[in-house]
Write an enzyme that holds these catalytic residues in place. Structure first.
Site, PDB file in Angstrom:
ATOM      1  N   GLU A 263      -6.559  -7.343  -5.657  1.00  0.00           N
ATOM      2  CA  GLU A 263      -7.150  -7.161  -4.335  1.00  0.00           C
ATOM      3  C   GLU A 263      -8.030  -8.321  -3.882  1.00  0.00           C
ATOM      4  O   GLU A 263      -8.239  -8.521  -2.678  1.00  0.00           O
ATOM      5  CB  GLU A 263      -7.974  -5.870  -4.319  1.00  0.00           C
ATOM      6  CG  GLU A 263      -7.948  -5.145  -3.007  1.00  0.00           C
ATOM      7  CD  GLU A 263      -6.552  -4.652  -2.670  1.00  0.00           C
ATOM      8  OE1 GLU A 263      -6.021  -5.105  -1.649  1.00  0.00           O
ATOM      9  OE2 GLU A 263      -6.010  -3.826  -3.408  1.00  0.00           O
TER      10      GLU A 263
ATOM     11  N   SER B  13      -6.356  -4.459   5.942  1.00  0.00           N
ATOM     12  CA  SER B  13      -5.636  -4.063   7.156  1.00  0.00           C
ATOM     13  C   SER B  13      -5.283  -2.589   7.152  1.00  0.00           C
ATOM     14  O   SER B  13      -4.633  -2.107   8.080  1.00  0.00           O
ATOM     15  CB  SER B  13      -4.354  -4.887   7.293  1.00  0.00           C
ATOM     16  OG  SER B  13      -4.650  -6.244   7.451  1.00  0.00           O
TER      17      SER B  13
ATOM     18  N   THR C 199       0.840  -1.182   0.000  1.00  0.00           N
ATOM     19  CA  THR C 199       0.000   0.000   0.000  1.00  0.00           C
ATOM     20  C   THR C 199       0.882   1.241   0.000  1.00  0.00           C
ATOM     21  O   THR C 199       2.099   1.154   0.004  1.00  0.00           O
ATOM     22  CB  THR C 199      -0.864   0.047   1.279  1.00  0.00           C
ATOM     23  OG1 THR C 199      -0.037  -0.281   2.385  1.00  0.00           O
ATOM     24  CG2 THR C 199      -2.010  -0.927   1.228  1.00  0.00           C
TER      25      THR C 199
ATOM     26  N   THR D 174      -3.985   1.444  -2.324  1.00  0.00           N
ATOM     27  CA  THR D 174      -3.339   0.156  -2.557  1.00  0.00           C
ATOM     28  C   THR D 174      -3.697  -0.470  -3.906  1.00  0.00           C
ATOM     29  O   THR D 174      -4.770  -0.177  -4.461  1.00  0.00           O
ATOM     30  CB  THR D 174      -3.738  -0.835  -1.447  1.00  0.00           C
ATOM     31  OG1 THR D 174      -3.092  -2.092  -1.652  1.00  0.00           O
ATOM     32  CG2 THR D 174      -5.238  -1.066  -1.430  1.00  0.00           C
TER      33      THR D 174
ATOM     34  N   GLU E 153      -2.608  -3.873  -3.659  1.00  0.00           N
ATOM     35  CA  GLU E 153      -2.372  -5.112  -2.910  1.00  0.00           C
ATOM     36  C   GLU E 153      -0.923  -5.558  -3.014  1.00  0.00           C
ATOM     37  O   GLU E 153      -0.080  -4.978  -2.357  1.00  0.00           O
ATOM     38  CB  GLU E 153      -3.336  -6.230  -3.313  1.00  0.00           C
ATOM     39  CG  GLU E 153      -3.765  -7.132  -2.142  1.00  0.00           C
ATOM     40  CD  GLU E 153      -2.761  -8.180  -1.709  1.00  0.00           C
ATOM     41  OE1 GLU E 153      -1.942  -8.634  -2.510  1.00  0.00           O
ATOM     42  OE2 GLU E 153      -2.822  -8.571  -0.526  1.00  0.00           O
TER      43      GLU E 153
ATOM     44  N   ASP F  96      -7.235 -10.685  -1.010  1.00  0.00           N
ATOM     45  CA  ASP F  96      -7.444 -10.358   0.400  1.00  0.00           C
ATOM     46  C   ASP F  96      -8.652 -11.101   0.978  1.00  0.00           C
ATOM     47  O   ASP F  96      -8.878 -11.086   2.184  1.00  0.00           O
ATOM     48  CB  ASP F  96      -7.636  -8.851   0.591  1.00  0.00           C
ATOM     49  CG  ASP F  96      -6.307  -8.123   0.781  1.00  0.00           C
ATOM     50  OD1 ASP F  96      -5.274  -8.800   0.905  1.00  0.00           O
ATOM     51  OD2 ASP F  96      -6.299  -6.883   0.793  1.00  0.00           O
TER      52      ASP F  96
END
Length: 616
Positions: free
Chosen positions: A467, A496, A423, A441, A443, A470
């Site tokens: 992404e 996060s 990020t 981000t 990722e 995640d």
């Protein structure tokens, strides 16, 4: 903004000055005035930074050119939101491994009265299923088999979210904010040592023909440090977005190029459609705020709610620590002691157990006990804190499980551990009393390793996110219980990212804006910085420069060569599995206060990255 210790800052100061000279040419466009988690990005050195001071406005960003773009916008009378748009567009060019047009972001904004949370997180395509990351054998795919290609590309949301925020809080015209990035993309920027190093170490990026032609030489070597890298394809896309807003990205020929890139990947195609892109909606959510008391001063710490786990985990860690004797443990020779690290590690293991059990997209998964704040309730945190043995030689907890904050236990299965990646973070305070923290981000480093160029005749383009990795690869556990953070159509994966704004509870005045890059380790980087400033009385730069430490529920990770051998030995003697690694955070922070009745801003940027703070 005045700099302390400027002689130690000569290399990056020179870079910032070069950026300043370059961007002055844009002024006419402005109105007057191992078992350890894989690191999101490889380490590229450690350069001491002095910290910065100012009084009117400041922008902290992960690259000097991006910070300079934000500075120019603030100098021209722009708001914090205006500056964030300009910074993000330059980051898309100069820090393509971390964020960009093809990714998402979370933004916290303070308008002098209230905090707002803008959600630009990517979503799963409408055709996605919970079996997206299962192989033919029914087992989860190896991580990079999922990442590289089109399979893991989510619907990007950063640009549409910034457009929403700008409509509400922008002061300068939208098109103006794109001029620094367009000029840099057309005229070129010098490849930094960090970008060169990351290109050299990446195994997958050069397999994409568009990315290979842009980032690498004909012999496969990365562009050299100092090479002038021009991106006319990105400049063309930026002009479209500047002229027609997010539709310039999410509809028309650019959207078609994105869909073609995803769906036509030869080995790992994805399911993204034009309807997914056109139908994406940014969201406004209620920020997640909690009280935090240090001695006689009460703070209000605000972060981003689910689908981010960042604010909950940070608040849980700090809240549990506050119910131990951690406050009696001062730094020893400028470093956290073994006893403090023991307490912190146990608190973080408890927080991460709750994170794995409960946190997911709130549009799909209800919070425990009917509210996410149940995980931050004083009584609940006190019960969790009592699980920690605080004796000086107490052993580490053998096993840690999620708590039960309400009367009804969840039917969801805890999510198995899996990698989370990179990020970039931006913190800004403007001259009007507004402030923001935005974490952005794509990722993994360089995302899905797919570069989109709507015009094949032009070099460059922008990278797409991965992404969707995640989400939990495994949709259920062995008993068939669903994982809260499993793939579902239109769902936003758990994150996060932890953009954070801190306020004095007594008068509501801003105390600090902070955040970091670093996958799941973001939570620890932000917690460390908050604790360093609020509890230990450090400046933002001093707190950021503290050695990194983390636990994602398992081993205790310590930043390599930063802790005394006696500290490591003491922790191992208590049963902690200690591993030392290069922990490559990307922290930025701006602290706001008064000295002698006059406003003062203190800025800090991570010595592990290229970031700087600029302002006046």
């Amino acid at each position: 903004m005045m700099r302390r210790g400027a002689l130690r800052w000569s290399a990056l100061a020179a870079a910032a000055l070069a950026a300043s000279a370059y961007l002055a040419g844009c002024a006419g466009a402005l109105p007057p005035g191992d078992t350890a988690p894989a690191q999101p990005e490889a380490a590229s050195g450690y350069v001491d930074k002095p910290g910065w001071t100012g009084s009117r406005f400041a922008v902290a960003a992960a690259n000097p050119l991006a910070a300079q773009a934000g500075y120019q916008i603030l100098k021209a009378g722009g708001s914090a939101i205006d500056a964030a748009v300009a910074v993000q567009m330059v980051l898309a060019l100069v820090e393509p491994q971390s964020s960009g047009l093809g990714g998402g972001a979370f933004l916290l904004y303070f308008d002098g009265r209230q905090v707002e949370a803008f959600d630009g997180r990517e979503t799963a395509p409408a055709a996605a299923s919970e079996k997206l990351f299962l192989g033919a054998n029914g087992k989860p795919l190896p991580f990079y088999d999922a990442v590289v290609g089109g399979r893991a590309v989510g619907v990007p949301g950063a640009v549409r979210m910034l457009e929403m925020a700008h409509r509400q809080h922008g002061r300068l015209p939208w098109a103006t904010l794109f001029q620094p990035a367009i000029r840099l993309a057309e005229d070129g920027f010098a490849v930094s040592a960090r970008l060169h190093s990351l290109l050299e170490n990446d195994k997958y990026l050069k397999n994409d023909p568009v990315a290979a032609a842009y980032f690498y030489n004909a012999d496969g070597s990365p562009r050299a440090v100092g090479y002038t890298l021009r991106n006319p394809a990105l400049a063309q896309v930026l002009k479209k977005i500047a002229a027609s807003g997010s539709k310039g990205l999410m509809e028309g020929d650019v959207a078609q190029a994105i869909v073609d890139k995803v769906r036509q990947h030869p080995a790992n195609p994805g399911q993204l459609t034009l309807a997914d892109l056109a139908g994406y909606r940014a969201k406004k959510r209620e920020p997640l705020c909690s009280d935090y008391t240090v001695r006689t001063r009460d703070y209000r710490i605000c972060g981003f709610p689910p689908p981010s786990s960042g604010a909950i985990a940070v608040a849980q860690i700090l809240g549990i620590l506050n119910r131990t004797n951690a406050a009696t443990l001062a730094l020893q020779h400028g470093l956290p002691s073994a006893q403090w690290l023991h307490l912190y590690t146990e608190a973080s293991r408890l927080a991460f157990a709750d994170r794995a059990q409960y946190v997911a997209d709130p549009d799909f998964v209800p919070p425990p006990a009917g509210s996410w704040t149940s995980l931050l309730a004083p009584g609940y945190l006190a019960r969790r804190a009592r699980l920690i043995d605080q004796r000086p030689d107490a052993p580490a907890m053998k096993a840690v499980s999620a708590g039960v904050p309400g009367a009804v236990q969840t039917s969801y299965a805890p999510m198995p551990a899996q990698p989370e990646h990179g990020t970039s973070h931006i913190s800004i305070v403007d001259a009007y009393g507004n402030a923001l923290a935005m974490t952005t981000t794509i990722e993994d480093a360089f995302g899905a390793r797919q570069m989109v160029s709507p015009n094949a005749a032009l070099s460059g383009g922008f990278l797409l996110n991965n992404e969707l990795t995640d989400f939990s690869f495994a949709p259920t556990d062995a008993q068939g219980r669903p994982v809260a953070n499993r793939v579902q159509p239109g769902k936003r994966p758990r994150s996060s990212m932890a953009p954070t704004l801190v306020f004095d509870k007594a008068d509501g005045q801003l105390v600090m804006s902070t955040g970091s890059s670093g996958g799941a380790l973001i939570i620890h980087d932000v917690a460390k910085t908050l604790y360093g400033v609020l509890d230990w009385g450090l400046s933002p730069q001093q707190a950021i420069a503290l050695p990194n430490f983390a636990s994602l529920g398992g081993p205790l990770l310590l930043e390599q060569n930063r802790f005394p051998a006696a500290t490591v030995s003491a922790l191992r003697a208590r049963g902690h599995e200690v591993q030392e690694h290069a922990l490559t955070s990307g922290l930025q922070a701006i602290q706001s206060g008064k000295v002698g009745g006059k406003p003062q801003l203190l800025g800090g940027a991570d010595p592990r990255r290229e970031g700087v703070v600029l302002g006046e």
